[in-house]
Design a protein around this motif. Structure first.
Motif, short mmCIF file in Angstrom:
data_model
loop_
_atom_site.label_atom_id
_atom_site.label_comp_id
_atom_site.label_asym_id
_atom_site.label_seq_id
_atom_site.Cartn_x
_atom_site.Cartn_y
_atom_site.Cartn_z
N ASN A 55 1.30 8.16 2.05
CA ASN A 55 -0.11 8.55 2.18
C ASN A 55 -1.02 7.36 1.89
OD1 ASN A 55 -0.40 12.04 1.04
ND2 ASN A 55 0.32 11.17 2.94
N PHE A 56 -0.71 6.65 0.81
CA PHE A 56 -1.59 5.56 0.37
C PHE A 56 -1.58 4.38 1.33
CE2 PHE A 56 -2.23 1.56 -1.99
CZ PHE A 56 -3.56 1.74 -2.34
N VAL A 57 -0.41 3.99 1.83
CA VAL A 57 -0.33 2.78 2.66
C VAL A 57 -0.71 3.05 4.12
CG1 VAL A 57 1.44 1.78 1.17
CG2 VAL A 57 2.14 3.07 3.21
N ALA A 58 -1.11 4.27 4.44
CA ALA A 58 -1.39 4.60 5.84
C ALA A 58 -2.51 3.75 6.43
CB ALA A 58 -1.76 6.09 5.96
N PHE A 59 -3.46 3.30 5.60
CA PHE A 59 -4.58 2.51 6.12
C PHE A 59 -4.12 1.18 6.73
CE2 PHE A 59 -4.09 0.70 1.92
CZ PHE A 59 -4.45 -0.64 2.07
N GLN A 196 -9.10 9.65 6.29
CA GLN A 196 -10.22 9.09 7.04
C GLN A 196 -11.40 10.06 7.13
OE1 GLN A 196 -9.82 6.90 10.67
NE2 GLN A 196 -7.64 6.51 10.32
N LYS A 197 -11.14 11.35 6.97
CA LYS A 197 -12.24 12.30 7.03
C LYS A 197 -13.19 12.11 5.85
CE LYS A 197 -8.99 14.95 9.52
NZ LYS A 197 -7.73 15.67 9.38
N LEU A 224 -9.86 2.11 0.32
CA LEU A 224 -8.90 2.11 -0.79
C LEU A 224 -9.08 3.33 -1.69
CD1 LEU A 224 -8.74 -1.63 -1.91
CD2 LEU A 224 -7.07 -0.34 -0.57
N ALA A 225 -10.33 3.67 -2.01
CA ALA A 225 -10.59 4.80 -2.90
C ALA A 225 -10.10 6.11 -2.30
CB ALA A 225 -12.08 4.88 -3.22
N CYS A 226 -10.34 6.30 -1.00
CA CYS A 226 -9.93 7.55 -0.34
C CYS A 226 -8.42 7.65 -0.21
CB CYS A 226 -10.59 7.65 1.03
SG CYS A 226 -12.38 7.94 0.95
N GLN A 227 -7.76 6.54 0.14
CA GLN A 227 -6.30 6.58 0.23
C GLN A 227 -5.68 6.84 -1.14
OE1 GLN A 227 -5.93 5.70 4.46
NE2 GLN A 227 -4.66 6.67 2.93
#
Length: 334
Positions: A55-59, A196-197, A224-227
């Motif tokens: 989930n975190f590294v998806a960006f 991303q939402k 970063l904060a959202c991920q």
């Protein structure tokens, strides 16, 4: 641009948005881990760590097309102010808490979009809505689970043909390993689309307050904060919904778990690259029903599936109502 907020109010709203993102991860953890837990490939607490990491590294793997859609493609950016953001977030949070408590796998994504639409309409009427963006999102309510269903069904048929001469024990062992990969891919898709939402919500709030200049964009610290909030929420795990998704709809084996996750992941990757904010809940539910129906129609507990579909139908209007109510409260607070 809309009226300028005080720093404390702005920070408070950003924290509410991150709280929604964390709740989204908690609520939708089932989407990433239900199949891998129900097939006993991973124990629950290892599964949430696995899902939270991806989930975190998806960006690192996706652009920000979905954030752009949510930020400017549902409600016109010039309509958005603090009260609209507050209404959207609180409407979605209340719905998420209610459905999480009841163990209903509803869509956090459509809860947020419904709340945003309701708050925007309450402020500026129907002209606030960007019909093209909302129309595509509404169409995805139907299309994403259907695509997940057919892809998972197709994968089951392909796998069954490819391994027709293999021993059941060998097939089981192979797909226990492959399911780790499919769960990782689905978690990437989940983190890429859902986080991303919230990025879009925070970015349009900053834009409305003049912090982004003339051009809408998503600052890196927001990404970063959202991920991170999404990953932390997944770590907490939504166990009530895991139970519904992983065992109540149909019985899953590693082969079926792999096909469901892979079919769902393909759907999420496609939607994220196209900038369409789809529901990860709808997608994986459609895929799970697909693998169940591949065995036989009776393998799917259609009464449970119908309850899930009912929750999908009522999410947008219910959260639009909540969003409009909280907009009124927000207009007093801000």
């Amino acid at each position: 641009m809309n009226g300028t907020l005080g720093l404390s109010a702005l920070v408070g709203l950003i924290l509410v948005a991150l709280a929604f993102d964390l709740l989204n991860g908690l609520h939708d953890a089932a989407n990433s881990i239900a199949t891998v837990v129900s097939t006993r490939v991973l124990r629950p607490h290892y599964a949430v760590i696995w899902a939270a990491f991806f989930n975190f590294v998806a960006f690192l793997f996706f652009g920000l097309h979905v954030a752009q859609t949510v930020g400017t493609g549902i409600v016109a950016a010039e309509v958005v102010d603090a009260a609209v953001i507050f209404g959207a977030l609180m409407g979605a949070i209340v719905w998420n808490l209610l459905t999480w408590w009841l163990g209903i796998p509803s869509s956090s994504s459509h809860a947020l979009i419904g709340g945003l639409a309701g708050a925007g309409v309450m402020k500026a009427g129907l002209t606030a809505i960007v019909l093209s963006g909302l129309g595509v999102t509404a169409a995805a309510i139907v299309l994403s689970p259907l695509l997940g269903f057919f892809l998972a069904l197709l994968l089951v048929l392909i796998v069954s043909w490819a391994f027709v001469r293999s021993l059941p024990s060998a097939v089981d062992n192979t797909f226990r390993m492959l399911q780790l990969a499919s769960a990782a891919l689905y978690s990437l898709g989940h983190g890429g689309n859902d986080a991303q939402k919230t990025m879009g919500i925070i970015a349009v709030l900053l834009y409305s307050q003049g912090f982004l200049g003339e051009a809408f964009h998503v600052p890196f610290w927001v990404i970063l904060a959202c991920q991170a909030a999404m990953g932390l929420g997944t770590l907490l795990g939504g166990w009530r919904i895991v139970h519904t998704m992983g065992s109540k709809i149909t019985r899953l084996h590693p082969v079926q778990g792999f096909c469901a996750e892979a079919g769902g992941a393909i759907t999420l990757f496609l939607a994220t690259f196209l900038g369409i904010p789809v529901s990860t809940t709808h997608t994986i539910t459609g895929a799970i029903i697909g693998v169940g129906a591949a065995r036989k129609v009776a393998a799917v507990r259609w009464n449970v599936a119908s309850n899930v579909v009912f929750a999908w139908i009522v999410t947008l209007p219910a959260t639009a109502l909540f969003g409009s109510v909280f907009y009124k409260l927000g207009s007093v607070l801000f």
